[in-house]
Design a protein around this motif. Structure first.
Motif, PDB file in Angstrom:
ATOM      1  N   ASN A 116       0.832  -1.204   0.000  1.00  0.00           N
ATOM      2  CA  ASN A 116       0.000   0.000   0.000  1.00  0.00           C
ATOM      3  C   ASN A 116       0.869   1.257   0.000  1.00  0.00           C
ATOM      4  O   ASN A 116       0.583   2.217  -0.697  1.00  0.00           O
ATOM      5  CB  ASN A 116      -0.945   0.002   1.208  1.00  0.00           C
ATOM      6  N   ALA A 117       1.965   1.211   0.781  1.00  0.00           N
ATOM      7  CA  ALA A 117       2.872   2.372   0.867  1.00  0.00           C
ATOM      8  C   ALA A 117       3.501   2.634  -0.506  1.00  0.00           C
ATOM      9  O   ALA A 117       3.634   3.791  -0.926  1.00  0.00           O
ATOM     10  CB  ALA A 117       3.944   2.127   1.913  1.00  0.00           C
ATOM     11  N   ARG A 118       3.861   1.566  -1.220  1.00  0.00           N
ATOM     12  CA  ARG A 118       4.471   1.748  -2.546  1.00  0.00           C
ATOM     13  C   ARG A 118       3.473   2.381  -3.519  1.00  0.00           C
ATOM     14  O   ARG A 118       3.830   3.236  -4.322  1.00  0.00           O
ATOM     15  CB  ARG A 118       4.964   0.400  -3.084  1.00  0.00           C
ATOM     16  N   ILE A 119       2.201   1.958  -3.412  1.00  0.00           N
ATOM     17  CA  ILE A 119       1.182   2.534  -4.313  1.00  0.00           C
ATOM     18  C   ILE A 119       1.021   4.035  -4.035  1.00  0.00           C
ATOM     19  O   ILE A 119       1.059   4.865  -4.946  1.00  0.00           O
ATOM     20  CB  ILE A 119      -0.190   1.830  -4.145  1.00  0.00           C
ATOM     21  N   THR A 142      -8.339  -5.171   7.583  1.00  0.00           N
ATOM     22  CA  THR A 142      -7.380  -5.368   6.496  1.00  0.00           C
ATOM     23  C   THR A 142      -7.464  -4.203   5.510  1.00  0.00           C
ATOM     24  O   THR A 142      -8.547  -3.889   5.024  1.00  0.00           O
ATOM     25  CB  THR A 142      -7.716  -6.680   5.742  1.00  0.00           C
ATOM     26  N   VAL A 143      -6.319  -3.548   5.231  1.00  0.00           N
ATOM     27  CA  VAL A 143      -6.323  -2.392   4.335  1.00  0.00           C
ATOM     28  C   VAL A 143      -5.926  -2.836   2.932  1.00  0.00           C
ATOM     29  O   VAL A 143      -4.932  -3.536   2.761  1.00  0.00           O
ATOM     30  CB  VAL A 143      -5.316  -1.314   4.823  1.00  0.00           C
ATOM     31  N   LYS A 174      -1.968   2.122 -13.834  1.00  0.00           N
ATOM     32  CA  LYS A 174      -0.760   2.953 -13.758  1.00  0.00           C
ATOM     33  C   LYS A 174       0.034   2.758 -12.458  1.00  0.00           C
ATOM     34  O   LYS A 174       1.255   2.840 -12.444  1.00  0.00           O
ATOM     35  CB  LYS A 174      -1.210   4.413 -13.883  1.00  0.00           C
ATOM     36  N   PHE A 175      -0.689   2.516 -11.361  1.00  0.00           N
ATOM     37  CA  PHE A 175       0.010   2.425 -10.069  1.00  0.00           C
ATOM     38  C   PHE A 175      -0.058   1.015  -9.466  1.00  0.00           C
ATOM     39  O   PHE A 175       0.103   0.843  -8.267  1.00  0.00           O
ATOM     40  CB  PHE A 175      -0.583   3.441  -9.087  1.00  0.00           C
ATOM     41  N   TYR A 176      -0.293   0.025 -10.308  1.00  0.00           N
ATOM     42  CA  TYR A 176      -0.396  -1.353  -9.796  1.00  0.00           C
ATOM     43  C   TYR A 176       0.912  -1.787  -9.145  1.00  0.00           C
ATOM     44  O   TYR A 176       1.985  -1.586  -9.696  1.00  0.00           O
ATOM     45  CB  TYR A 176      -0.751  -2.326 -10.923  1.00  0.00           C
ATOM     46  N   GLN A 177       0.824  -2.344  -7.978  1.00  0.00           N
ATOM     47  CA  GLN A 177       1.985  -2.924  -7.301  1.00  0.00           C
ATOM     48  C   GLN A 177       1.556  -4.279  -6.759  1.00  0.00           C
ATOM     49  O   GLN A 177       0.460  -4.405  -6.212  1.00  0.00           O
ATOM     50  CB  GLN A 177       2.416  -2.043  -6.111  1.00  0.00           C
TER      51      GLN A 177
END
Ligand code: AMP
Ligand code: ZN
Ligand code: FE
Ligand code: FE
Length: 303
Positions: A116-119, A142-143, A174-177
């Motif tokens: 989540n932080a990377r996104i 759960t986040v 675009k922001f998939y991690q």
């Protein structure tokens, strides 16, 4: 002349739902409200299957007693699987107090926090005004990406949750991690260790090219201990349900069914319904028996 359609009589045991989400992960309703909804839909059995956690199961179990609904704790685990598919496993009848499960939960939650932080970081770099605090404020358990999608929606970056996934958060967005996942073998092992049975969720999402490929994945999973297949699901067409039922029989697997109810974020899904289908009580009873058998083997001691 129009023929009047007779209402289909309810089976003796009534109907159930074996796949749904609460605020313990990315559902909109608290565990007790999910159970209340189940009571309103006159379901006789329910399994709560939040992503990576059993935190809602105690509350749901208490509410189920109040409403006279049979309840089993459950969990939904994401497994490693090649793109563009996704593999989710349902753990049915797991002991919510199992140390294996809490260790796994901790590990998976760490993987999510990192992902989540990377996104968020990528979004900030691209100039989107979004913070982790805002995402956390959307979540109670759960986040996940649905909570990020909600922030994007509230801030007007997207018009719908679906658009948030299509443009930004889904595979190819675009922001998939990616996040840390268990292998299917690990997930099945953990579910068994926690006293539950392991069921392949919504096989359509494996996105295999044809039925032979799908059957081969299911066979491989059966070889490493899979107990069942979710044949009825909101994303499954009638023809697929029939094919999956046949595959389950071929590999000696249980059949199960669930709506994958989340609440408003997937407003087309109603608790207790998979499209125009309902889920007969026999699927729930089959799982209850399988859990009992597994526990009996553990208690007596396997050779
Ligand atoms: P995560 O577990 O955080 O990676 O988020 C995955 C969850 O997001 C899934 O289990 C779905 O509930 C939800 N999701 C995935 N794709 C979509 C979509 N296109 N629209 C709405 N929700 C989605
Ligand atoms: Zn979900
Ligand atoms: Fe799923
Ligand atoms: Fe689900």
């Amino acid at each position: 002349m129009k023929t009047k359609r007779r209402p289909v009589p309810a089976p003796a045991g009534g109907f159930v739902d074996m796949h749904c989400h609460s605020t313990a992960s990315d559902g909109e309703l608290s565990p007790s409200l999910v159970v209340q909804r189940a009571a309103e839909a006159r379901l006789t059995g329910l399994i709560l299957t939040d992503h990576d956690t059993v935190a809602g199961c105690q509350e749901a179990a208490a509410a189920a007693v109040k409403h006279g609904i049979d309840f089993l704790p459950g969990v939904e685990l994401s497994c490693e699987y090649p793109r563009p598919g996704t593999m989710h496993l349902l753990g049915y009848g797991v002991d919510p107090n199992s140390p294996t499960l809490s260790r796994m939960n901790e590990q998976l939650q760490e993987g999510r926090t990192d992902r989540n932080a990377r996104i968020i970081e990528q979004m900030q770099v691209a100039g989107l005004n979004i913070t982790m605090a805002e995402v956390l404020a959307e979540a109670q358990g759960t986040v996940g990406r649905p909570h990020i999608a909600k922030v994007l929606l509230h801030k007007g970056y997207v018009g719908t949750i679906k658009e948030a996934f299509d443009r930004y958060l889904g595979q190819g967005g675009k922001f998939y991690q990616d996040k840390e996942r268990l292998t299917a073998t690990q997930a099945i092992g953990m579910v068994h260790d926690a006293g539950g049975v392991a069921v392949l969720a919504h096989p359509v999402q494996l996105r295999r090219e044809n039925l032979a490929q799908l059957a081969s994945v299911i066979k491989d999973l059966a070889d490493v201990g899979l107990d069942g297949v979710e044949i009825i699901h909101s994303d499954h067409r009638e023809s697929l349900i029939a094919e999956l039922q046949e595959m389950a029989a071929r590999y000696g697997l249980l059949c199960t069914g669930g709506s994958d109810f989340h609440g408003k974020s997937k407003s087309h899904i109603k608790l207790g319904w998979a499209g125009r289908r309902r889920i007969g009580r026999e699927y729930f009873d089959g799982v209850v028996r399988a859990v009992a058998r597994r526990r009996a083997v553990v208690e007596v001691g396997s050779p």
